[in-house]
Motif scaffolding. Sequence first.
Motif, short mmCIF file in Angstrom:
data_model
loop_
_atom_site.label_atom_id
_atom_site.label_comp_id
_atom_site.label_asym_id
_atom_site.label_seq_id
_atom_site.Cartn_x
_atom_site.Cartn_y
_atom_site.Cartn_z
N GLY A 58 0.97 -1.12 -0.16
CA GLY A 58 0.00 -0.05 0.17
C GLY A 58 1.13 0.77 -0.20
N ALA A 59 1.71 1.74 0.61
CA ALA A 59 2.89 2.69 1.36
C ALA A 59 3.56 2.48 -0.27
CB ALA A 59 3.88 1.80 2.16
N GLU A 60 3.50 1.44 -1.15
CA GLU A 60 4.31 1.59 -2.23
C GLU A 60 3.51 2.12 -3.05
OE1 GLU A 60 6.86 -1.12 -5.35
OE2 GLU A 60 6.22 -2.37 -3.59
N GLU A 61 2.21 1.26 -3.60
CA GLU A 61 1.10 2.03 -4.64
C GLU A 61 1.76 4.19 -4.23
OE1 GLU A 61 0.42 0.68 -7.29
OE2 GLU A 61 1.33 -0.47 -6.53
N GLN A 62 1.38 4.32 -3.17
CA GLN A 62 1.58 5.94 -2.68
C GLN A 62 2.60 6.48 -3.03
OE1 GLN A 62 0.43 5.51 1.55
NE2 GLN A 62 -2.03 6.11 1.16
N PHE A 63 4.04 5.69 -2.85
CA PHE A 63 5.24 6.39 -3.39
C PHE A 63 5.27 6.79 -4.45
CE2 PHE A 63 8.96 5.51 -5.02
CZ PHE A 63 10.07 6.25 -4.61
N HIS A 64 4.99 5.95 -5.64
CA HIS A 64 4.95 6.54 -7.04
C HIS A 64 3.98 7.14 -7.18
CE1 HIS A 64 7.04 2.38 -8.29
NE2 HIS A 64 6.41 1.76 -7.55
N GLY A 65 3.22 7.38 -6.58
CA GLY A 65 2.16 8.30 -7.17
C GLY A 65 3.35 9.86 -6.51
N ALA A 66 3.58 9.91 -5.08
CA ALA A 66 4.55 11.10 -5.36
C ALA A 66 5.22 11.45 -6.40
CB ALA A 66 5.57 11.31 -3.81
N LEU A 67 6.36 10.16 -7.18
CA LEU A 67 7.15 10.02 -7.48
C LEU A 67 6.96 10.75 -8.78
CD1 LEU A 67 10.06 9.03 -8.52
CD2 LEU A 67 9.54 6.92 -8.90
N GLU A 68 5.83 10.25 -9.74
CA GLU A 68 4.90 11.09 -10.91
C GLU A 68 4.58 12.42 -10.77
OE1 GLU A 68 1.24 11.08 -13.36
OE2 GLU A 68 1.82 9.09 -12.26
N CYS A 69 4.95 13.30 -9.34
CA CYS A 69 4.42 14.35 -9.23
C CYS A 69 5.81 15.23 -9.24
CB CYS A 69 4.19 14.54 -7.41
SG CYS A 69 2.33 14.75 -8.03
N LEU A 70 7.01 14.78 -8.69
CA LEU A 70 8.46 14.63 -9.22
C LEU A 70 9.00 15.07 -9.91
CD1 LEU A 70 9.74 13.39 -5.50
CD2 LEU A 70 9.05 15.44 -6.01
N ARG A 71 8.66 14.16 -10.70
CA ARG A 71 9.30 13.65 -12.93
C ARG A 71 9.00 15.09 -12.34
NH1 ARG A 71 7.81 7.15 -12.77
NH2 ARG A 71 9.97 6.85 -12.53
N LYS A 72 7.56 15.80 -12.94
CA LYS A 72 6.66 16.92 -13.47
C LYS A 72 8.20 18.12 -13.47
CE LYS A 72 2.42 15.63 -13.11
NZ LYS A 72 1.69 16.10 -12.27
N ARG A 73 9.12 17.88 -12.37
CA ARG A 73 9.57 19.24 -11.96
C ARG A 73 11.50 18.85 -11.82
NH1 ARG A 73 11.04 20.56 -6.84
NH2 ARG A 73 9.60 19.44 -4.65
N MET A 74 12.15 18.29 -12.11
CA MET A 74 12.59 17.81 -12.41
C MET A 74 13.66 16.59 -12.53
SD MET A 74 13.36 16.60 -8.08
CE MET A 74 12.68 17.96 -7.28
N THR A 75 14.94 16.10 -12.97
CA THR A 75 15.18 14.90 -13.17
C THR A 75 15.59 14.09 -12.29
OG1 THR A 75 16.34 16.08 -14.61
CG2 THR A 75 17.43 13.72 -14.39
N VAL A 76 14.72 12.52 -12.44
CA VAL A 76 14.43 11.22 -11.50
C VAL A 76 15.51 10.45 -11.75
CG1 VAL A 76 13.28 10.13 -9.71
CG2 VAL A 76 12.48 12.40 -10.71
N LEU A 77 16.36 10.53 -11.42
CA LEU A 77 17.04 8.16 -11.33
C LEU A 77 16.66 7.71 -10.65
CD1 LEU A 77 20.05 9.34 -13.07
CD2 LEU A 77 18.67 9.25 -14.52
N THR A 78 16.17 6.40 -10.78
CA THR A 78 15.60 5.64 -9.18
C THR A 78 16.32 4.07 -9.78
OG1 THR A 78 13.53 7.28 -9.20
CG2 THR A 78 13.64 4.85 -8.27
N VAL A 79 16.66 3.76 -8.74
CA VAL A 79 17.71 2.03 -8.56
C VAL A 79 16.25 1.68 -8.53
CG1 VAL A 79 18.94 1.10 -8.49
CG2 VAL A 79 20.19 3.17 -8.24
N SER A 80 15.95 0.26 -9.23
CA SER A 80 14.75 -0.63 -8.70
C SER A 80 14.88 -2.06 -9.10
CB SER A 80 13.89 -0.20 -9.03
OG SER A 80 12.91 -1.11 -8.58
N HIS A 81 15.13 -3.19 -8.59
CA HIS A 81 14.78 -4.05 -8.59
C HIS A 81 14.09 -4.97 -9.42
CE1 HIS A 81 13.13 -4.94 -4.86
NE2 HIS A 81 12.14 -5.72 -5.64
N ASP A 82 12.34 -3.37 -9.21
CA ASP A 82 10.91 -4.34 -9.60
C ASP A 82 11.26 -3.94 -11.17
OD1 ASP A 82 8.76 -4.62 -9.62
OD2 ASP A 82 8.16 -2.61 -8.22
#
Length: 254
Positions: free
Chosen positions: A171-195
Amino acid sequence: MENIIEVEKLNFSYEPGNPALEKVSFTVPRGASGCIVGPNGGGKSTLLKLLLGLLTPDSGEIRVFGLSPVAARSRVGYMPQYHKLDPAFPVSVFEVAVMGRMRRNFWGRYSHEDRIAALAALDEMGIADLADRSFAALSGGQRQRVLIARALAGDPELLLLDEPTANIDPGAEEQFHGALECLRKRMTVLTVSHDLGFVSRGSDMVICVNRRVTLHTAEAFNAADADEIYHHQVDMIKHTHHCFCNCPGGHHHD
């Protein structure tokens, strides 16, 4: 388009004769969002540390904003995979967030401006109401949001996140991805993930790391590419998520 990351013929080894990364060359344009994927031990976190200037290449060159990684560090926000805060240490959520401003003040004292920036970052992550709470008392998902707020407090132009959804519930992971999408609108974002689900969550590019690096557009990246980097069959799953952050229009996204 301006490239804010330029890596050319980079080689790095922790031990002589055993390269962690070799012959790595790629660029990341300003405003892009990228997902760094690859098997455990393939060099994902090592690449992030090189971009931050925490490690030095054996050969080759890295430029971030046209500068050395060390010189560019004040323009970069970083969330490590493992935080080093002792759960027993009595530190508040606000105090963790304001640590993201400490590089601006040699003596480690924060100003009124620093306080405003830290509280704004907590608010952006939807947790301003937790500012006075003990960091140790938070859930895993809440801690992740605080650590992202710490990275955002320095007003970065580039955000690097290392396995940000590790050890948090779905549940927290799903919420995190929503926040990440907002951040991508105003900065460059690189995310390391095994997923590999990250690839279908708004990334523009996929940086595949397994000692060497190959780039794909997120749109073109497919199961065959994933199989090649992981050397076994991998499922590609599209997700939906809900945004908890306080950004304009930050609600439901598919």
